[in-house]
Design an enzyme around this catalytic site. Sequence first.
Site, PDB file in Angstrom:
ATOM      1  N   LYS A   1      19.443  34.053  78.954  1.00 37.21           N
ATOM      2  CA  LYS A   1      18.616  33.262  79.852  1.00 37.21           C
ATOM      3  C   LYS A   1      18.261  31.948  79.143  1.00 37.21           C
ATOM      4  O   LYS A   1      17.379  31.908  78.283  1.00 37.21           O
ATOM      5  CB  LYS A   1      17.340  34.031  80.226  1.00 37.21           C
ATOM      6  CG  LYS A   1      16.507  33.382  81.346  1.00 37.21           C
ATOM      7  CD  LYS A   1      15.497  32.415  80.781  1.00 37.21           C
ATOM      8  CE  LYS A   1      14.666  31.775  81.880  1.00 37.21           C
ATOM      9  NZ  LYS A   1      14.084  30.494  81.454  1.00 37.21           N
ATOM     10  N   GLU A  42      10.869  34.896  67.760  1.00 35.68           N
ATOM     11  CA  GLU A  42      10.693  33.734  66.881  1.00 35.68           C
ATOM     12  C   GLU A  42       9.826  32.767  67.664  1.00 35.68           C
ATOM     13  O   GLU A  42      10.255  32.177  68.651  1.00 35.68           O
ATOM     14  CB  GLU A  42      12.041  33.106  66.525  1.00 35.68           C
ATOM     15  CG  GLU A  42      11.940  32.136  65.352  1.00 35.68           C
ATOM     16  CD  GLU A  42      11.997  30.689  65.774  1.00 35.68           C
ATOM     17  OE1 GLU A  42      10.914  30.065  65.854  1.00 35.68           O
ATOM     18  OE2 GLU A  42      13.096  30.189  66.021  1.00 35.68           O
ATOM     19  N   CYS A  99      10.445  23.872  65.887  1.00 34.92           N
ATOM     20  CA  CYS A  99       9.417  24.863  65.568  1.00 34.92           C
ATOM     21  C   CYS A  99       8.990  24.794  64.111  1.00 34.92           C
ATOM     22  O   CYS A  99       7.862  25.160  63.774  1.00 34.92           O
ATOM     23  CB  CYS A  99       9.901  26.264  65.921  1.00 34.92           C
ATOM     24  SG  CYS A  99      11.490  26.689  65.173  1.00 34.92           S
ATOM     25  N   GLU A 120       0.201  23.873  68.101  1.00 37.54           N
ATOM     26  CA  GLU A 120       1.569  23.360  68.087  1.00 37.54           C
ATOM     27  C   GLU A 120       1.747  22.335  69.199  1.00 37.54           C
ATOM     28  O   GLU A 120       1.584  22.645  70.376  1.00 37.54           O
ATOM     29  CB  GLU A 120       2.573  24.502  68.260  1.00 37.54           C
ATOM     30  CG  GLU A 120       4.009  24.048  68.113  1.00 37.54           C
ATOM     31  CD  GLU A 120       5.001  25.195  68.214  1.00 37.54           C
ATOM     32  OE1 GLU A 120       5.965  25.203  67.437  1.00 37.54           O
ATOM     33  OE2 GLU A 120       4.809  26.078  69.077  1.00 37.54           O
TER      34      GLU A 120
END
Length: 494
Positions: free
Chosen positions: A188, A264, A298, A397
């Site tokens: 996906k 992750e 990330c 973040e």
Amino acid sequence: MSLSEWQRKASALKFEGRAFVNGEYRDAEGGQQFACHSPIDGRLLTQVASCDQADVELAVASARRAFDSGEWSQLAPAERKKTLQRFARLIEAHAEELALLETLDMGKPISDSLALDIPGSWECIDWTAEAIDKVYGEIAPIPANQLGLITREAAGVVAAIVPWNFPLQMACWKIAPALAMGNSVILKPSEKSPLTAIRIAALAKQAGIPDGVFNVLPGFGHSVGKALSLHPDIDVLAFTGSTGVAKVLLEASGQSNMKRVWLEAGGKSPHIVFADADLDRAAESVAAGIAFNQGEVCTAGSRLLVDASVKDQLLAKVRQALEAWQPGHPLDPQTRVGAIVDHQQMEKILEYVQIGKNEGAQLSYGGVQTLAETGGTYVMPTIFDGVSSAMRISREEIFGPVLSVLTFADEREAIAMANDSEYGLAAGLWTTHLGRAHRVAKALRAGSVWVNQYDVGDMTAPFGGFKQSGNGRDKSLHAFDKYSELKATWINLE
């Protein structure tokens, strides 16, 4: 190639936007589509199938039939290796097309797509394929009248939900070990950058991967993503994305069939510079660590922790280094910083810039939209000085080119500040003192630590995080652990 040559190639490119199920492209069952726009200039690239529960049911049934048939799952590892290596060669052969799709869809510089993302994708499949027939079982050290076999088996049907910042490379980190182990896979891709994932499905079939073994379902998280996470016949869910979504997927596993969930997730990585560091090299690394891939990484070194005695000197060098990291047209081979993936993400980044100002941090570089006349989504690399650990720009973040600068007085304080985060994905440190390098690297609670460099690695080393940055590891031989089950078989020899 030049900018004009890439633009000509882009104008001639044909886009595939359909889902791929049981070896063929097909529209979403409900006929829904969503528009795929390029962040370069806002133009419509194509319409993409918007899958939902009905498509998930078809894909899972197809994947399960393929797995149970044994055509792939029971194939000798050496034979799966050959097929996957053909897959890798096909991706390599279509490198320019895939790099162009990646840049048009996601906004990253074509030079990065062509030199990093696409080679990293086929190399991942190639390396993993080469390794699979070298993964051995074990024999338990038990009494002589028993034989204890420890074997590794494919888990079954794997759903891989991947992010938009490195669309093909992150997909390959999941699908390569999953397929190599003999699983069936449903990929996906993010709705923000689905085009390369859709394209490689045809290459997988051309390589000889049997129908049903590899499927691609584009669509949104609240529809196809949610349906995959709750489906009772999916054995493993592998995810890269935000920590918030990762927690939702863990809950879905508990609500359904306790499928294995490997995550992750987010990061707020510290980039630590001690007073004895080579400040010129450190400054170049700090600039690249926040500006590369538009800061949509990330592991971005978004928290600069610097010894107070050299802070002003270092920041002057970082600002100078960032002059080489200015946004430009992503199809220009000289561009190092491209477009933010879409307007939603650009607005999020600019909102955090305002939050930083409101919190009392000092905006000392960038922090504004640029190249607005192109119709694209571009943001200048940004530096906030005078940041405290309590500020949101230091803790949350942002996923954009926004650097928060904090100072420390000594090694102990640097370690405490670095670890003062819910995240633990990565960290970097600069020092010429060997003992300090070892002490600090060991003390940092992060899955990857770089010393006198930042954000390097290859397929030989595992990648993943501590704390709320996730669990499990991508890359290396450790990735096989996520997509297999260990079985103990006891045989009575008497």
